[in-house]
Design an enzyme around this catalytic site. Structure first.
Site, mmCIF file in Angstrom:
data_model
loop_
_atom_site.group_PDB
_atom_site.id
_atom_site.type_symbol
_atom_site.label_atom_id
_atom_site.label_comp_id
_atom_site.label_asym_id
_atom_site.label_seq_id
_atom_site.Cartn_x
_atom_site.Cartn_y
_atom_site.Cartn_z
ATOM 1 N N GLU A 83 -5.656 -38.224 -19.575
ATOM 2 C CA GLU A 83 -5.235 -37.131 -18.688
ATOM 3 C C GLU A 83 -4.753 -37.629 -17.335
ATOM 4 O OE1 GLU A 83 -8.166 -37.166 -20.298
ATOM 5 O OE2 GLU A 83 -7.867 -35.620 -21.814
ATOM 6 N N HIS A 113 -16.932 -27.205 -21.754
ATOM 7 C CA HIS A 113 -15.720 -26.600 -22.315
ATOM 8 C C HIS A 113 -15.641 -25.099 -22.028
ATOM 9 C CE1 HIS A 113 -15.701 -30.305 -24.727
ATOM 10 N NE2 HIS A 113 -14.475 -30.030 -25.132
HETATM 11 C C1 LIG Z 1 -11.261 -35.728 -21.464
HETATM 12 C C2 LIG Z 1 -11.051 -35.062 -22.765
HETATM 13 N N1 LIG Z 1 -9.796 -34.935 -23.247
HETATM 14 C C3 LIG Z 1 -9.569 -34.327 -24.414
HETATM 15 C C4 LIG Z 1 -10.613 -33.814 -25.138
HETATM 16 C C5 LIG Z 1 -10.358 -33.083 -26.446
HETATM 17 N N2 LIG Z 1 -10.764 -33.934 -27.554
HETATM 18 C C6 LIG Z 1 -11.980 -33.856 -28.105
HETATM 19 S S1 LIG Z 1 -12.232 -35.004 -29.265
HETATM 20 C C7 LIG Z 1 -10.679 -35.622 -29.081
HETATM 21 C C8 LIG Z 1 -10.213 -36.761 -29.923
HETATM 22 C C9 LIG Z 1 -11.021 -37.985 -29.710
HETATM 23 O O1 LIG Z 1 -10.559 -38.989 -30.546
HETATM 24 P P1 LIG Z 1 -11.389 -40.300 -30.766
HETATM 25 O O2 LIG Z 1 -11.837 -40.826 -29.451
HETATM 26 O O3 LIG Z 1 -10.602 -41.197 -31.621
HETATM 27 O O4 LIG Z 1 -12.712 -39.801 -31.507
HETATM 28 P P2 LIG Z 1 -12.823 -39.156 -32.980
HETATM 29 O O5 LIG Z 1 -12.672 -37.693 -32.804
HETATM 30 O O6 LIG Z 1 -11.792 -39.743 -33.831
HETATM 31 O O7 LIG Z 1 -14.204 -39.494 -33.411
HETATM 32 C C10 LIG Z 1 -9.989 -34.921 -28.097
HETATM 33 C C11 LIG Z 1 -8.618 -35.186 -27.671
HETATM 34 C C12 LIG Z 1 -11.910 -33.942 -24.597
HETATM 35 N N3 LIG Z 1 -12.974 -33.428 -25.220
HETATM 36 N N4 LIG Z 1 -12.107 -34.576 -23.433
#
Ligand SMILES: Cc1ncc(C[n+]2csc(CCOP(=O)(O)OP(=O)(O)O)c2C)c(N)n1
Ligand SMILES: [Mg+2]
Lengths: 321, 342
Positions: B71, B140
């Protein structure tokens, strides 16, 4: 390295517990009874368990939004977790946090996290505590391939190296951050990132408990030995959607089916230990049955447990105010 | 004109502005979705709740940019692009994630124009979801509009319905200042008649959703609907309310609020954000300063308690302002009796 029989049995039980916990949540979520967001860890069990098998209660971990597996592997009680997910006052966080915020500081579990990239800086702090207090413990940050691109993560790699912290950075690379593939979102390689920040890097197949246990053991021994941080890159596949309700239109239909068929950490573990004559299949079946009972009673209890009460709303904003 | 959901109204505003102006671009996490995935599908998500669905298909990868989860850098990139010729609409997903990129908003985008002696234009829109009621827990569910309202240089928009969302978003995109556009995540499926063609709703002009004689209610975003429902119930008890939707917290339509309070002499403010230093305290201060003599009862605020947003449904409902709580506050202000000092 030889792994003790009781460690193996405990690890098998933890992996089975995670699997059954998550599969049950998948079913229960569909009934609409579980509030909020739920992100399942199914398929990735050997990562959390293989890493945490090298840790004690004094060591600290930080987890992610996909946190149930890390919690179980670190020893958080299943009944309290289930009650939390159902929003009950008997939950580990008294119904205040839910799935994304399960934490139990008494066993070194610093919390799942709703903020991607929230954990790595906290782990620098936990590692600083361990180093300053001289308690010989390490701090481990679990984070995803997606989270590996957050500034907080990259800054933490640098800080941990500058301060030579007893920290381990575990990149759980399941190939996706939500619906976007790591192949699109991650520039360069995790290996090169570790090298750029001056720390050793080791990678492993996350469906192989023994490989994870071995690689994590090396990374953790490095950090525990006062040599500064290390990075462990675990290759994984998640078996369900990003969150419950995700139709997964971005994945080829055979992707999960193949992972389930060829890379099921529980099946691979069973084959390995029974073929080596370490355990009878029946002994593992007994574990499975015991875990099934534990999950069943956790769900029944959670559905029946008391809800939080009005005074709970105002409680615990501060220690004192 | 046809019935459109809050989600469709926002999508249509984006689409029409992107057609009209080739410098309007979108960026954010999974605003298309599916990039690099094994299915080879693009536009797999169209945003985490499907708000930007179909825009990638029409405008392609140069206008609809999926970002890594980063972000600070992409919100900052949107600010940098805005000040150098593009009109980016950046999606922050949940407004709570502003914690990861506040510097780029607060110290960069918001301050360019003033710091640079009036030489910069920063036509940036940041869209984000806000609000509780989704069991999404403490990280959230926040309603952080007071945080942005506090920062000079930012404009802050909170649409209260699909019609409002479309007109206000088009205004936001055409505006030359940085605009924070906050969408209540519980409202995406709410429907109403929305014109098919593009239209704008000016900032800083409040909307009176109903006019009455007894009490003025000021409410924001989703709370406008709550206030109208409460006013319906109160009408049956013989209490008539004016309901003001300020639409934007910055700029704020002070005149309309002061005029209505002068007419009714009573004020209830409904604000879903944390109660300290929020919009309710801001408006209470305005009225106390400018319209003290017109008040016939103390100002009442219907706000959540000073706690993070709890997870469990029972606690979250206690936390949230509700139609019942608004009704009770209006009734209390009606029952107030001025005691003469002896
Ligand atoms: C700062 C922030 N940005 C975006 C999100 C929304 N979000 C939640 S999980 C996720 C994906 C995370 O991907 P990864 O780190 O690869 O973990 P995985 O879900 O694959 O276990 C996103 C974008 C968030 N919770 N916090
Ligand atoms: Mg991932």
């Amino acid at each position: 390295m030889q792994i003790a029989r009781e460690t193996l049995l405990r690890s098998y039980r933890a992996m089975r517990t995670i699997r059954m916990f998550e599969e049950r949540l998948h079913v229960e979520f569909a009934t609409g009874e579980i509030p909020g967001f739920v992100h399942l860890y199914c398929g990735e069990e050997a990562s959390a368990v293989g890493v945490c098998a090298n840790l004690t209660d004094n060591d600290t971990i930080a987890s992610t939004h996909r946190g149930h597996g890390h919690c179980i592997a670190k020893g958080v009680g299943v009944a309290g977790m289930m009650a939390e997910i159902y929003g009950r006052s008997t939950g580990v966080c008294r119904g205040k946090g839910g799935s994304m915020h399960i934490a139990d500081l008494s066993c070194g579990m610093l919390g799942a996290n709703g903020i991607v990239g929230g954990g790595p800086p906290l782990i620098c702090g936990a590692a600083l505590s361990h180093k300053t207090l001289g308690d010989g413990a390490v701090a481990v940050a679990f984070y995803g391939d997606g989270a590996s691109n957050e500034g907080t993560t990259l800054e933490s790699l640098n800080l941990a190296s500058v301060w030579q912290l007893p920290a381990v950075f575990v990149v759980e690379d399941n190939g996706y951050g939500e619906a976007t593939a790591a192949s699109y979102a991650c520039a360069g390689t995790q290996r090169a990132r570790a090298a750029a920040f001056g720390m050793p890097y080791i990678e492993c197949d996350g469906s192989d408990y023994f490989a994870v246990h071995q690689a994590a053991g090396e990374a953790i021994a490095h950090a525990r030995g006062g040599n500064g941080p290390a990075m462990l890159h675990v290759h994984l596949t998640r078996w369900y959607g990003h969150f419950e309700g995700d139709a997964m239109t971005y994945r080829a239909p055979n992707e999960v089916a193949e992972a389930r068929r060829d890379h099921d950490c529980l099946r691979l573990f069973r084959e390995r230990v029974t073929q080596a004559g370490l355990f009878e299949g029946s002994a593992l079946d007994e574990v499975d049955a015991a875990v099934a009972d534990e999950i069943e009673s956790a769900v029944l209890r959670a559905k029946d447990d008391p809800l939080p009460q009005a005074p709970d709303l105002m409680a615990d904003v501060y220690v004192r105010y | 004109m046809s019935k459109k959901s809050f989600r469709q109204a926002i999508n249509e505003a984006l689409r029409q502005e992107m057609r009209r102006d080739p410098t309007v671009i979108l960026m954010g996490e999974d605003v298309a979705g599916g990039r690099g995935g094994s299915a080879g599908v693009t536009d797999a998500w169209g945003g985490v709740l499907g708000v930007t669905k179909g825009l990638y298909e029409e405008f392609g990868a140069t206008r609809v940019l999926d970002t890594p989860i980063t972000e600070a850098s992409y919100i900052g990139a949107a600010a940098g692009a805005a000040v150098t010729g593009l009109r980016p609409v950046a999606e922050l997903m949940f407004v709570d994630f502003v914690g990861c990129c506040l510097d780029q908003i607060m110290n960069q985008a918001a301050k360019f124009r003033y710091m640079f002696g009036g030489k910069a234009r920063t036509p940036l829109v940041i869209r984000a979801m806000y609000g509780a009621g989704f069991n999404a827990a403490a990280q959230h569910s926040q309603a952080l509009y007071p945080l942005f309202t506090h920062i000079p240089g930012l404009k802050v928009v909170i649409p209260s319905s699909p019609y409002e969302a479309k007109g206000l978003l088009i205004s936001a995109i055409r505006d030359d200042d940085p605009v924070i556009f906050l969408e209540n995540k519980v409202m995406y499926d709410e429907e109403e008649e929305v014109p098919d063609e593009a239209y704008t709703i000016p900032f800083g002009e409040a909307n009176l959703t109903r006019e009455g004689d007894d009490v003025t209610i000021v409410a924001f975003g989703r709370m406008v609907g709550f206030a109208n429902q409460a006013a319906d119930r109160l009408e049956k008890k013989g209490i008539s309310c004016t309901v003001i939707d300020p639409r934007t917290t910055s700029p704020l339509d002070r005149d309309t609020i002061l005029e209505c309070v002068a007419d009714t002499g009573r004020l209830v403010i409904v604000d879903e954000s944390s109660p300290r230093c929020n919009m309710a305290t801001d408006i209470a201060a305005l009225v106390a300063e400018e319209a003290f003599d017109t008040l016939r009862a103390p100002i009442r605020r219907v706000v959540p308690p000073h706690t993070p947003v709890p997870f469990a449904t029972v606690l979250e409902s206690l936390y949230m302002p509700s139609v019942e709580k608004i009704e009770a506050a209006v009734t209390a202000t009606m029952n107030h009796r001025v005691v003469e000092k002896v």
